[in-house]
Design an enzyme around this catalytic site. Structure first.
Site, PDB file in Angstrom:
ATOM      1  N   LYS A 194    -107.796  89.675  -4.994  1.00 46.69           N
ATOM      2  CA  LYS A 194    -109.154  89.613  -5.122  1.00 46.69           C
ATOM      3  C   LYS A 194    -109.637  91.045  -5.951  1.00 46.69           C
ATOM      4  CE  LYS A 194    -111.438  87.309  -2.365  1.00 46.69           C
ATOM      5  NZ  LYS A 194    -112.446  86.383  -1.699  1.00 46.69           N
ATOM      6  N   ARG A 225    -115.244  90.976   2.143  1.00 46.71           N
ATOM      7  CA  ARG A 225    -114.155  89.886   2.360  1.00 46.71           C
ATOM      8  C   ARG A 225    -112.667  90.421   2.421  1.00 46.71           C
ATOM      9  NH1 ARG A 225    -118.114  87.870  -1.543  1.00 46.71           N
ATOM     10  NH2 ARG A 225    -118.466  85.701  -1.433  1.00 46.71           N
ATOM     11  N   GLY A 281    -108.408  80.767   3.049  1.00 50.38           N
ATOM     12  CA  GLY A 281    -109.160  80.642   4.118  1.00 50.38           C
ATOM     13  C   GLY A 281    -108.653  81.203   5.387  1.00 50.38           C
ATOM     14  N   MET A 336    -108.189  84.312   6.160  1.00 49.02           N
ATOM     15  CA  MET A 336    -108.801  85.693   6.595  1.00 49.02           C
ATOM     16  C   MET A 336    -110.329  85.483   6.509  1.00 49.02           C
ATOM     17  SD  MET A 336    -106.466  87.784   6.697  1.00 49.02           S
ATOM     18  CE  MET A 336    -106.853  89.134   6.367  1.00 49.02           C
ATOM     19  N   ARG A 364    -108.313  84.319  -9.885  1.00 47.39           N
ATOM     20  CA  ARG A 364    -107.232  84.576  -9.384  1.00 47.39           C
ATOM     21  C   ARG A 364    -106.365  83.472 -10.022  1.00 47.39           C
ATOM     22  NH1 ARG A 364    -108.243  82.605  -3.039  1.00 47.39           N
ATOM     23  NH2 ARG A 364    -108.997  80.899  -3.800  1.00 47.39           N
ATOM     24  N   HIS A 416    -110.524  73.113   1.891  1.00 52.41           N
ATOM     25  CA  HIS A 416    -109.360  73.958   2.268  1.00 52.41           C
ATOM     26  C   HIS A 416    -108.158  72.947   2.279  1.00 52.41           C
ATOM     27  CE1 HIS A 416    -106.694  74.705   5.636  1.00 52.41           C
ATOM     28  NE2 HIS A 416    -107.080  75.887   5.357  1.00 52.41           N
ATOM     29  N   SER A 442     -63.395  75.896  -5.315  1.00 56.45           N
ATOM     30  CA  SER A 442     -64.877  75.658  -4.978  1.00 56.45           C
ATOM     31  C   SER A 442     -65.130  76.174  -3.683  1.00 56.45           C
ATOM     32  CB  SER A 442     -64.967  74.182  -4.937  1.00 56.45           C
ATOM     33  OG  SER A 442     -66.246  73.832  -4.649  1.00 56.45           O
ATOM     34  N   CYS A 446     -69.703  74.255  -3.721  1.00 56.68           N
ATOM     35  CA  CYS A 446     -70.252  72.903  -3.266  1.00 56.68           C
ATOM     36  C   CYS A 446     -70.805  72.871  -1.882  1.00 56.68           C
ATOM     37  CB  CYS A 446     -69.035  71.851  -3.748  1.00 56.68           C
ATOM     38  SG  CYS A 446     -67.632  72.223  -2.327  1.00 56.68           S
ATOM     39  N   TYR A 484     -69.949  77.126 -12.033  1.00 56.80           N
ATOM     40  CA  TYR A 484     -71.016  75.929 -11.909  1.00 56.80           C
ATOM     41  C   TYR A 484     -71.365  75.793 -10.223  1.00 56.80           C
ATOM     42  CZ  TYR A 484     -67.168  73.559  -9.515  1.00 56.80           C
ATOM     43  OH  TYR A 484     -65.869  72.959  -8.680  1.00 56.80           O
TER      44      TYR A 484
HETATM   45  C1  PEP Z   1     -68.602  73.010   2.913  1.00 60.59           C
HETATM   46  O1  PEP Z   1     -67.799  73.226   3.942  1.00 60.59           O
HETATM   47  O2  PEP Z   1     -69.233  73.935   2.331  1.00 60.59           O
HETATM   48  C2  PEP Z   1     -68.397  71.866   2.138  1.00 60.59           C
HETATM   49  C3  PEP Z   1     -68.996  71.565   1.100  1.00 60.59           C
HETATM   50  O3  PEP Z   1     -67.555  70.892   2.858  1.00 60.59           O
HETATM   51  P1  PEP Z   1     -68.305  70.071   4.211  1.00 60.59           P
HETATM   52  O4  PEP Z   1     -69.741  70.408   4.127  1.00 60.59           O
HETATM   53  O5  PEP Z   1     -67.693  68.566   3.980  1.00 60.59           O
HETATM   54  O6  PEP Z   1     -67.428  70.848   5.098  1.00 60.59           O
END
Ligand code: PEP
Ligand code: MG
Length: 903
Positions: free
Chosen positions: A27, A97, A106, A108, A364, A482, A792, A859, A879
């Site tokens: 502010k 303020r 809201g 403070m 702001r 709010h 992975s 993954c 990826y």
């Molecule tokens: C993991 O362990 O990150 C994974 C993807 O396999 P899961 O969650 O099936 O053990």
């Protein structure tokens, strides 16, 4: 540490500027910037955040430099406004303020009208000729000061459960009742003078100290209170939810008062330079004639729309500022354009009109819904206000979530009993059970109930309940109340100003449309139209593909990102949904989920219970046709995109959670002795969850499982290849910690591949790789990569084993860890870059040291978490893979990562 304690602004000048947010708060920095831009801002000064920190370090003593510099700055404010603080003739009144680095709506405290005392009041009445106005300001000062400074900042807890503010408000209400009036504005000057006296007596009686009749005392009391409020309960709760560090401190803005409540030519308002709910480039706001700013924000009076263009059927009869004061509206509109051009972003502004003069009190960066953020970013890029990179950085990846969120089913809505309609303050659909207090919201949601918080208006005290609610519904308040601000910031479904509701929070009843609803009755709320329906309506999944701004922004993101995004899916439907969301392959198909259907699990159990290889092989082979069908479906859905299929992973006991009755049924079906089944269950049961006979250990003990799975994969691939459907299988061995484990499984897989290719007389392109999810695998990744064609990272297991926290019971102690500040994030949600991240980096480096072109992905759940995706980009992964609904978020986070650190 900077030496300067106080920064002046006013008169078209300023000592600070917008780049000084850390020191002056959001502010203060923006008030300085506006003043330098020549926008009319009442003069004032900002006390730095460093002074707040120093105040705490000094155990509540005010730094000397602060007191001296503030006195000088005040003289300058007096000169600028042509008035004098504490003067008997021509008194200057001040506001105090808070202003932290980022806005905490809201959270403070604020004190207005500072400087009204028995000395200054007569002079002000003479000067304004308006005793009613002066006493109105005075009673507001007493209430705010008693509440903020004398009670909250002093840490006083009321003995009877009613705060001083509640008591004073009750006195105000009973005076109105006595006079037979309903509105504050109908109280006379005498009434207000009497009320002020009564207030002071009540303050003395309740808090044991006099309300200070001295301008300087009021000023410094208020400044201290702002410092104190930084560590107040509400502020701490909000900081926790928003992840704001406690050591930032708040700045304090001391500014000359201007009054929106000096009669008909005066007003106050709040506006956004674009529509914060939809993102439309239209000036959007609300104003109230003859009122102070707190009246708009508190939501106690429903304000009028700012202009004709943004009227709704509900507000169409109200007079807009554009119609009431065309010249002032035009001036405000010019300021709006100037601010947007200057800040290059949507601004949230507060203004006051004092007897025909327009003053800007605040600007702001405005909070906005996800949908609005996307539209604004795209439109601002198109109008060349910002470039493409800035447009991408403007939207937080998690904001896309809102577009991906469900809406009420329009068909169900058409047939629904619509109870009322309020203002659409936060889009999307919300379905839940009615609760009337924030504490109840928290309690019931802990029990797993979906709740809708129904209140007259919300206050910062309610944030914990608002956070857990599916939706928020209020009877009062406007689009900038709010409730609306907070809900929008969180992307939560919210309807405000729904004046047809009669709420009795004590009796826990909601009267509407001739009905009486009770706690835990179902409601369905459409936060995009403002409609409130009876009962539990169906919800529809989001359709981001129909939003042209979203599509455009995502196309920019895809041009920008360097990381591929795949999905974790094991059904053709999930795979198709993920492709619609932009998945470029499957990064993890967990095969175990495929065995739980009734006609399959019986064979699975038969296999587990088999006592010799031959029986086991027979049982496993009964599963082959099912598996083949699964893979055919997935390969088809992915049409030639890579599909990583993981071999069976979970501990076998997960397939044998059976009741005694089920054991009897199974024993009869398979012709096995019941006792044997019980014995096997006992043997398989693990004491250490997730560390038992699972992963590749299963395929090593029972190679026929791997054989069957590999055969099913290759036969499905072969059949599709014959039909000219492209397939790209990648077979993944789970839970490898030693290269020999991989080598063992790989041999079985490659043999199955050869056999199938020979049988079908074709060639299939495929890869064999492994999950890296055991810490040892990271340490010997170079050895594993000799044979593995891809890695992975299974960061779920890697986090589990790296931390030594079981995935199954971490929930029992992690809350204590957060509470005590031992961890600030759940390592199962956001990758622990400091620790587990090192293991991942080592795995990448070692793996590629043997096989430079090793394809590497992730993954674990972290593949859909923006911060973790950025980390994966930085360390050179190819990826990330995440659940279908996180795919757009991962694509977008990857684009931001490429902008932040190109590779
Ligand atoms: C993991 O362990 O990150 C994974 C993807 O396999 P899961 O969650 O099936 O053990
Ligand atoms: Mg795993």
């Amino acid at each position: 540490m900077s030496k300067k304690a106080v920064y002046f602004f006013g008169d078209g000048k300023a000592q600070g500027h917008a780049g000084m947010k850390n020191l002056l708060g959001g502010k203060g920095a923006n008030l300085a910037e506006m003043s330098s831009l020549g926008i009319p801002v009442p003069a004032g000064y900002t006390i730095t955040t460093e002074m707040c920190t120093l105040y705490y370090e000094n155990k509540g003593r005010l730094p000397k430099a602060l007191v001296e510099e503030a006195a000088k700055a005040l003289r300058r404010v007096e000169r600028s406004m042509g008035k004098k603080f504490g003067s008997t003739e021509n008194a200057l009144l001040l506001s105090v303020r808070s202003g932290a680095r980022t806005s905490m709506p809201g959270m403070m405290d604020t004190v207005l009208n500072i400087g009204l005392t028995s000395k200054t009041i007569p002079g002000l009445i003479r000067k304004t000729g308006d005793a009613r106005f002066v006493y109105d300001a005075y009673r507001r000062l007493i209430m705010m000061y008693a509440d903020v400074v004398m009670e909250k900042a002093a840490g006083i807890e009321s003995k009877d459960g009613h705060s001083i503010r509640e008591k004073l408000e009750a006195a105000l209400e009973s005076m109105k009742e006595e006079r037979g009036i309903t509105e504050d504005k109908d109280l006379s000057a005498e009434d207000l003078e009497q009320l002020s006296k009564q207030f002071k007596k009540m303050v003395k009686r309740t808090l044991n100290t006099n309300f200070p009749d001295d301008a300087e005392k009021q000023l410094w009391g208020s400044i201290r209170a702002v410092f104190q409020s930084w560590n107040g309960r509400r502020a701490i709760a909000y900081r926790k939810i928003e992840g704001i560090p406690g050591d930032w401190g708040t700045a304090v803005n001391v500014q000359a008062m201007v009054f929106g409540n000096m009669g008909e030519g005066s007003a106050t308002g709040v506006a956004f330079t674009r529509n914060p709910a939809t993102g439309e480039n239209a000036f959007f706001g609300e104003w109230l004639e003859n009122a102070q700013g707190e009246d708009v924000v508190a939501g106690t009076r429903t304000p009028s729309p700012l202009n004709k263009a943004t009227k709704t059927p509900e507000t169409r009869r109200m007079k807009s500022l554009e119609e009431a004061e065309p010249k002032l509206y035009a001036q405000l509109d010019r300021i709006r354009l100037k601010l947007e051009k200057h800040y290059k972003d949507m601004q949230d502004i507060e203004f006051t009109i004092e007897e025909g003069s327009l003053w800007m009190l605040q600007t702001r960066t405005g909070k906005r819904t996800g949908g609005a953020a996307i539209r604004m970013a795209v439109e601002m890029k198109k109008s060349k206000l910002i470039d493409k990179k800035t447009a991408i950085m403007r939207v937080h990846p998690n904001q896309l979530d809102e577009l991906l969120h469900p809406m009420l089913d329009p068909k169900a809505e058409r047939n629904a009993v619509t109870l009322a309609k309020g203002l659409p303050a936060g889009p999307g659909g919300g379905v839940g059970k009615i609760v009337f207090t924030a504490d109840d919201a928290e309690r019931f949601s802990k029990e797993g109930k979906k709740v809708i918080l129904v209140r007259n208006e919300t206050s910062p005290e309610d944030v914990h309940g608002m956070h857990v609610a599916e939706a928020i519904l209020t009877a009062k308040g406007g689009m900038t109340s709010h409730a609306a601000l907070v809900a929008r910031g969180w992307g939560k479904c919210c309807v405000v100003g729904c004046s047809d509701l009669t709420i009795d929070a004590q009796k826990k009843t909601l009267r509407v449309d001739g009905r009486v609803l009770h706690e835990l009755d179902w409601l369905s709320i459409n936060g995009s139209t403002g409609q409130v329906h009876l009962g539990k309506l169906d919800v529809l999944p989001a359709q981001p593909g129909k939003n042209k701004w979203y599509k455009e922004l995502m196309s920019w993101a895809d041009q920008t990102r360097q990381l591929n995004v795949r999905t974790n899916a094991e059904t053709p439907d999930d795979a198709k949904q993920a492709v619609i969301f932009g998945a470029e392959g499957i990064g993890l198909a967990r095969t175990e989920h495929m065995f739980f259907e009734p006609e399959r699990i019986v064979h699975m159990r038969e296999m587990i219970l088999a006592e010799d290889e031959e029986t086991r092989r027979k049982a496993v082979m009964k599963l082959l046709p099912f598996q083949k069908k699964d893979f055919l479906g997935i390969f088809k859905a992915m049409a030639g995109k890579p599909v990583t299929i993981r071999l069976l992973d979970p501990p076998l006991h997960e397939f044998l959670t059976l009741t005694a009755d089920q054991v009897t049924v199974l024993a009869n079906k398979l012709g096995i002795d019941q006792q044997k089944i019980h014995e096997r269950i006992r043997l398989l049961h693990e004491l250490n969850p997730m560390l038992g006979h699972r992963g590749c250990r299963l395929g090593i003990s029972y190679p026929e499982i791997t054989e069957m799975q590999a055969q099913a994969i290759f036969e499905a691939a072969a059949e599709l290849t014959k039909k000219k459907v492209k397939v790209l299988p990648e077979i993944m061995v789970p839970l490898v910690g030693h290269a020999n484990e991989f080598i063992h499984q790989e041999a079985i897989i490659r043999k199955a591949a050869r056999d199938v290719m020979k049988k079908y007389k074709i060639k299939i392109k495929y890869l064999v790789g492994t999950m890296i999810e055991i810490p040892r695998a990271c340490l010997v990744a170079d050895k594993i990569a000799v044979d593995a064609e891809f890695f992975s990272f299974g960061t779920n297991d890697l986090t589990q084993m790296g931390f030594g926290y079981s995935r199954d019971d971490a929930g029992t102690f992690l809350p204590d860890y957060f509470e005590r500040g031992i961890l600030d994030q759940d390592p199962f949600q956001t990758l622990d870059q400091e620790g587990i991240g090192q293991l991942v980096e080592m795995g990448v480096e070692k793996g590629r040291s043997t096989r430079p072109d090793l394809k590497i992905g992730i993954c674990g759940e972290h593949g859909g978490d923006p911060e973790s995706v950025k980390f994966c980009h930085r360390i050179g992964l190819d990826y990330v893979s995440c659940s279908p609904f996180r795919v757009p978020i991962a694509r977008f986070a990857a684009a931001q990562a490429a902008i932040e650190s190109p590779r």
